[in-house]
Structures are given as structure tokens and as C-alpha cells.
Design a protein around this motif. Structure first.
Motif, PDB file in Angstrom:
ATOM      1  N   SER A   1       0.831  -1.211   0.000  1.00  0.00           N
ATOM      2  CA  SER A   1       0.000   0.000   0.000  1.00  0.00           C
ATOM      3  C   SER A   1       0.862   1.256   0.000  1.00  0.00           C
ATOM      4  CB  SER A   1      -0.914   0.025   1.231  1.00  0.00           C
ATOM      5  OG  SER A   1      -0.155   0.262   2.404  1.00  0.00           O
ATOM      6  N   ARG A   2       0.247   2.354  -0.401  1.00  0.00           N
ATOM      7  CA  ARG A   2       0.923   3.648  -0.340  1.00  0.00           C
ATOM      8  C   ARG A   2       1.218   4.026   1.105  1.00  0.00           C
ATOM      9  NH1 ARG A   2      -1.083   7.869  -4.741  1.00  0.00           N
ATOM     10  NH2 ARG A   2      -0.943   6.536  -6.574  1.00  0.00           N
ATOM     11  N   GLU A   3       0.308   3.680   1.989  1.00  0.00           N
ATOM     12  CA  GLU A   3       0.500   3.993   3.404  1.00  0.00           C
ATOM     13  C   GLU A   3       1.748   3.307   3.954  1.00  0.00           C
ATOM     14  OE1 GLU A   3      -3.463   4.870   2.082  1.00  0.00           O
ATOM     15  OE2 GLU A   3      -2.460   2.915   2.099  1.00  0.00           O
ATOM     16  N   GLN A   4       2.004   2.093   3.512  1.00  0.00           N
ATOM     17  CA  GLN A   4       3.204   1.405   3.968  1.00  0.00           C
ATOM     18  C   GLN A   4       4.473   2.011   3.360  1.00  0.00           C
ATOM     19  OE1 GLN A   4       2.801  -2.859   3.635  1.00  0.00           O
ATOM     20  NE2 GLN A   4       2.028  -2.967   5.720  1.00  0.00           N
ATOM     21  N   VAL A   5       4.375   2.529   2.148  1.00  0.00           N
ATOM     22  CA  VAL A   5       5.514   3.249   1.566  1.00  0.00           C
ATOM     23  C   VAL A   5       5.820   4.472   2.436  1.00  0.00           C
ATOM     24  CG1 VAL A   5       6.310   4.619  -0.407  1.00  0.00           C
ATOM     25  CG2 VAL A   5       5.130   2.440  -0.795  1.00  0.00           C
ATOM     26  N   ASP A   6       4.765   5.211   2.794  1.00  0.00           N
ATOM     27  CA  ASP A   6       4.939   6.385   3.658  1.00  0.00           C
ATOM     28  C   ASP A   6       5.544   5.976   5.006  1.00  0.00           C
ATOM     29  OD1 ASP A   6       3.734   7.885   1.645  1.00  0.00           O
ATOM     30  OD2 ASP A   6       1.798   8.007   2.667  1.00  0.00           O
ATOM     31  N   ALA A   7       5.044   4.878   5.582  1.00  0.00           N
ATOM     32  CA  ALA A   7       5.529   4.405   6.887  1.00  0.00           C
ATOM     33  C   ALA A   7       6.991   3.968   6.792  1.00  0.00           C
ATOM     34  CB  ALA A   7       4.651   3.261   7.394  1.00  0.00           C
ATOM     35  N   PHE A   8       7.362   3.303   5.710  1.00  0.00           N
ATOM     36  CA  PHE A   8       8.750   2.896   5.463  1.00  0.00           C
ATOM     37  C   PHE A   8       9.665   4.123   5.486  1.00  0.00           C
ATOM     38  CE2 PHE A   8      11.986   2.816   2.077  1.00  0.00           C
ATOM     39  CZ  PHE A   8      12.774   1.740   2.439  1.00  0.00           C
ATOM     40  N   HIS A   9       9.287   5.145   4.742  1.00  0.00           N
ATOM     41  CA  HIS A   9      10.096   6.360   4.647  1.00  0.00           C
ATOM     42  C   HIS A   9      10.230   7.033   6.011  1.00  0.00           C
ATOM     43  CE1 HIS A   9      11.024  10.553   3.381  1.00  0.00           C
ATOM     44  NE2 HIS A   9      11.787   9.917   2.516  1.00  0.00           N
TER      45      HIS A   9
ATOM     46  N   ALA B   1       9.772   5.752   9.044  1.00  0.00           N
ATOM     47  CA  ALA B   1      10.509   4.902   9.988  1.00  0.00           C
ATOM     48  C   ALA B   1      12.002   4.924   9.687  1.00  0.00           C
ATOM     49  CB  ALA B   1       9.975   3.468   9.941  1.00  0.00           C
ATOM     50  N   ALA B   2      12.349   4.901   8.406  1.00  0.00           N
ATOM     51  CA  ALA B   2      13.758   4.924   8.014  1.00  0.00           C
ATOM     52  C   ALA B   2      14.431   6.206   8.476  1.00  0.00           C
ATOM     53  CB  ALA B   2      13.889   4.768   6.499  1.00  0.00           C
ATOM     54  N   LEU B   3      13.775   7.336   8.284  1.00  0.00           N
ATOM     55  CA  LEU B   3      14.361   8.618   8.700  1.00  0.00           C
ATOM     56  C   LEU B   3      14.483   8.701  10.211  1.00  0.00           C
ATOM     57  CD1 LEU B   3      12.686  11.147   6.239  1.00  0.00           C
ATOM     58  CD2 LEU B   3      14.804   9.832   5.964  1.00  0.00           C
ATOM     59  N   LYS B   4      13.459   8.235  10.908  1.00  0.00           N
ATOM     60  CA  LYS B   4      13.482   8.270  12.378  1.00  0.00           C
ATOM     61  C   LYS B   4      14.581   7.361  12.940  1.00  0.00           C
ATOM     62  CE  LYS B   4      10.522   7.813  16.398  1.00  0.00           C
ATOM     63  NZ  LYS B   4       9.186   7.531  16.900  1.00  0.00           N
ATOM     64  N   ALA B   5      14.907   6.293  12.207  1.00  0.00           N
ATOM     65  CA  ALA B   5      15.887   5.310  12.680  1.00  0.00           C
ATOM     66  C   ALA B   5      17.300   5.594  12.170  1.00  0.00           C
ATOM     67  CB  ALA B   5      15.453   3.901  12.273  1.00  0.00           C
TER      68      ALA B   5
ATOM     69  N   TYR C   1      12.394   6.740  -1.323  1.00  0.00           N
ATOM     70  CA  TYR C   1      13.791   6.328  -1.376  1.00  0.00           C
ATOM     71  C   TYR C   1      14.529   6.824  -0.144  1.00  0.00           C
ATOM     72  CZ  TYR C   1      12.387   5.672  -6.185  1.00  0.00           C
ATOM     73  OH  TYR C   1      11.715   5.267  -7.323  1.00  0.00           O
ATOM     74  N   VAL C   2      15.384   5.967   0.412  1.00  0.00           N
ATOM     75  CA  VAL C   2      16.165   6.323   1.600  1.00  0.00           C
ATOM     76  C   VAL C   2      17.570   5.728   1.471  1.00  0.00           C
ATOM     77  CG1 VAL C   2      14.143   6.429   3.119  1.00  0.00           C
ATOM     78  CG2 VAL C   2      15.401   4.283   2.905  1.00  0.00           C
ATOM     79  N   ARG C   3      18.469   6.244   2.298  1.00  0.00           N
ATOM     80  CA  ARG C   3      19.791   5.643   2.448  1.00  0.00           C
ATOM     81  C   ARG C   3      19.943   5.206   3.898  1.00  0.00           C
ATOM     82  NH1 ARG C   3      23.121   5.789  -1.868  1.00  0.00           N
ATOM     83  NH2 ARG C   3      22.577   7.266  -3.490  1.00  0.00           N
ATOM     84  N   ASP C   4      20.510   4.027   4.092  1.00  0.00           N
ATOM     85  CA  ASP C   4      20.733   3.523   5.446  1.00  0.00           C
ATOM     86  C   ASP C   4      21.929   4.231   6.078  1.00  0.00           C
ATOM     87  OD1 ASP C   4      23.108   2.264   4.594  1.00  0.00           O
ATOM     88  OD2 ASP C   4      22.320   0.248   4.783  1.00  0.00           O
ATOM     89  N   PRO C   5      22.262   3.952   7.338  1.00  0.00           N
ATOM     90  CA  PRO C   5      23.378   4.638   7.992  1.00  0.00           C
ATOM     91  C   PRO C   5      24.737   4.445   7.308  1.00  0.00           C
ATOM     92  CG  PRO C   5      21.968   3.667   9.647  1.00  0.00           C
ATOM     93  CD  PRO C   5      21.491   3.156   8.313  1.00  0.00           C
ATOM     94  N   SER C   6      24.871   3.413   6.469  1.00  0.00           N
ATOM     95  CA  SER C   6      26.121   3.185   5.740  1.00  0.00           C
ATOM     96  C   SER C   6      26.082   3.750   4.322  1.00  0.00           C
ATOM     97  CB  SER C   6      26.441   1.684   5.695  1.00  0.00           C
ATOM     98  OG  SER C   6      26.639   1.180   7.000  1.00  0.00           O
ATOM     99  N   GLY C   7      24.959   4.355   3.935  1.00  0.00           N
ATOM    100  CA  GLY C   7      24.835   4.961   2.610  1.00  0.00           C
ATOM    101  C   GLY C   7      24.185   4.094   1.557  1.00  0.00           C
ATOM    102  N   ASN C   8      23.779   2.864   1.899  1.00  0.00           N
ATOM    103  CA  ASN C   8      23.118   1.987   0.940  1.00  0.00           C
ATOM    104  C   ASN C   8      21.727   2.525   0.624  1.00  0.00           C
ATOM    105  OD1 ASN C   8      25.136  -0.227   0.850  1.00  0.00           O
ATOM    106  ND2 ASN C   8      24.640  -0.338   3.023  1.00  0.00           N
ATOM    107  N   LYS C   9      21.358   2.523  -0.657  1.00  0.00           N
ATOM    108  CA  LYS C   9      20.073   3.074  -1.087  1.00  0.00           C
ATOM    109  C   LYS C   9      19.009   1.983  -1.139  1.00  0.00           C
ATOM    110  CE  LYS C   9      18.120   6.251  -4.477  1.00  0.00           C
ATOM    111  NZ  LYS C   9      18.392   6.973  -5.743  1.00  0.00           N
ATOM    112  N   MET C  10      17.834   2.311  -0.599  1.00  0.00           N
ATOM    113  CA  MET C  10      16.689   1.408  -0.552  1.00  0.00           C
ATOM    114  C   MET C  10      15.452   2.150  -1.044  1.00  0.00           C
ATOM    115  SD  MET C  10      17.831  -1.254   1.200  1.00  0.00           S
ATOM    116  CE  MET C  10      19.594  -1.247   1.390  1.00  0.00           C
TER     117      MET C  10
END
Length: 127
Positions: A76-84, A86-90, A112-121
Motif C-alpha cells: 500500500s501507499r500507506e506502507q511506503v509512507d511508513a517505510f520512509h 521509519a527509516a528517517l526516524k531510525a 527512497y532512503v539511504r541507510d546509515p552506511s549509505g546503501n540506497k533502498m
């Protein structure tokens, strides 16, 4: 485990915090920690595609590849929003806010996000 992906981590604790939160928002969970690697799968079952997060075996510093990205389908779009969110908060960084991606086809919604090591997801919903 038939198919898998790996990403290098500079700081395993920070990476686990990031992936537990970001992937948890789209129904993935950590199902094992093996030999310094954390293992994630959809539903936490260990079945299907598995993502391994940990230090590279060669002992060298991990690096994020330019043009490399791992995309996760989202129901769902809502889960895409939640992913983004949560990723920023973490501890992740924004690489593209949630929204329509018309250039990829009708109904494509992604973040789209990058993890703490710079990997793109990314998390992607097609609907």
C-alpha cells in the motif's frame, strides 16, 4: 534460502535499528543473527528473498555503490509512507520523498532512503 541480497554495514547496531524500523513498516522482520550478519525476510519467516546486513568478509570498509539500490514491494501507499518515516526516524536519510513516480508507469508510488552506511533502498507500491 534461494535468493538473497547483502549490504555492508559500518555500524551494525545502527544498521539493525534502521532495518528493524524501515523494513518492519512494510512487513519484513529480522529472523536471525548469524556470524555477525543480521538476516531479514518478509514476515520474518526466513523464506523467499533474504537480506543480509553486516561487515564485509574481506574486512575492508563497506561502501555504497553509485547506481545500486534494493527495492522492496509494498502492499500500500500507506506502507511506503511508513517505510520512509521509519527509516528517517531510525537514522536513515531521504533520497526521495514518498510520491507518484509517473515516469516509471501509471500508479507507481515510491519512497527512497539511504541507510546509515549509505546503501540506497526504496519501497514501491504499484496500484
Amino acid at each position: 534460502m534461494d535468493h538473497y541480497m547483502t549490504v555492508g554495514a559500518r555500524d551494525q547496531a545502527a544498521s539493525v535499528t534502521f532495518y528493524d524500523a524501515a523494513l518492519g513498516a512494510i512487513g519484513w522482520a529480522r529472523h536471525a543473527d548469524v556470524a555477525g550478519w543480521s538476516c531479514y525476510s518478509q514476515g520474518g519467516s526466513g523464506d523467499g528473498i533474504v537480506l543480509f546486513v553486516g561487515a564485509p568478509f574481506d574486512g575492508a570498509e563497506p561502501s555504497a555503490g553509485n547506481g545500486q539500490m534494493i527495492g522492496f514491494l509494498s502492499p500500500s501507499r500507506e506502507q511506503v509512507d511508513a517505510f520512509h518515516a521509519a527509516a528517517l526516524k531510525a537514522g536513515g536519510t531521504c533520497a526521495g520523498a514518498p510520491g507518484e513516480r509517473a515516469r516509471y508507469g501509471p500508479g507507481v508510488y515510491a519512497a527512497y532512503v539511504r541507510d546509515p552506511s549509505g546503501n540506497k533502498m526504496s519501497a514501491v507500491h504499484r496500484g
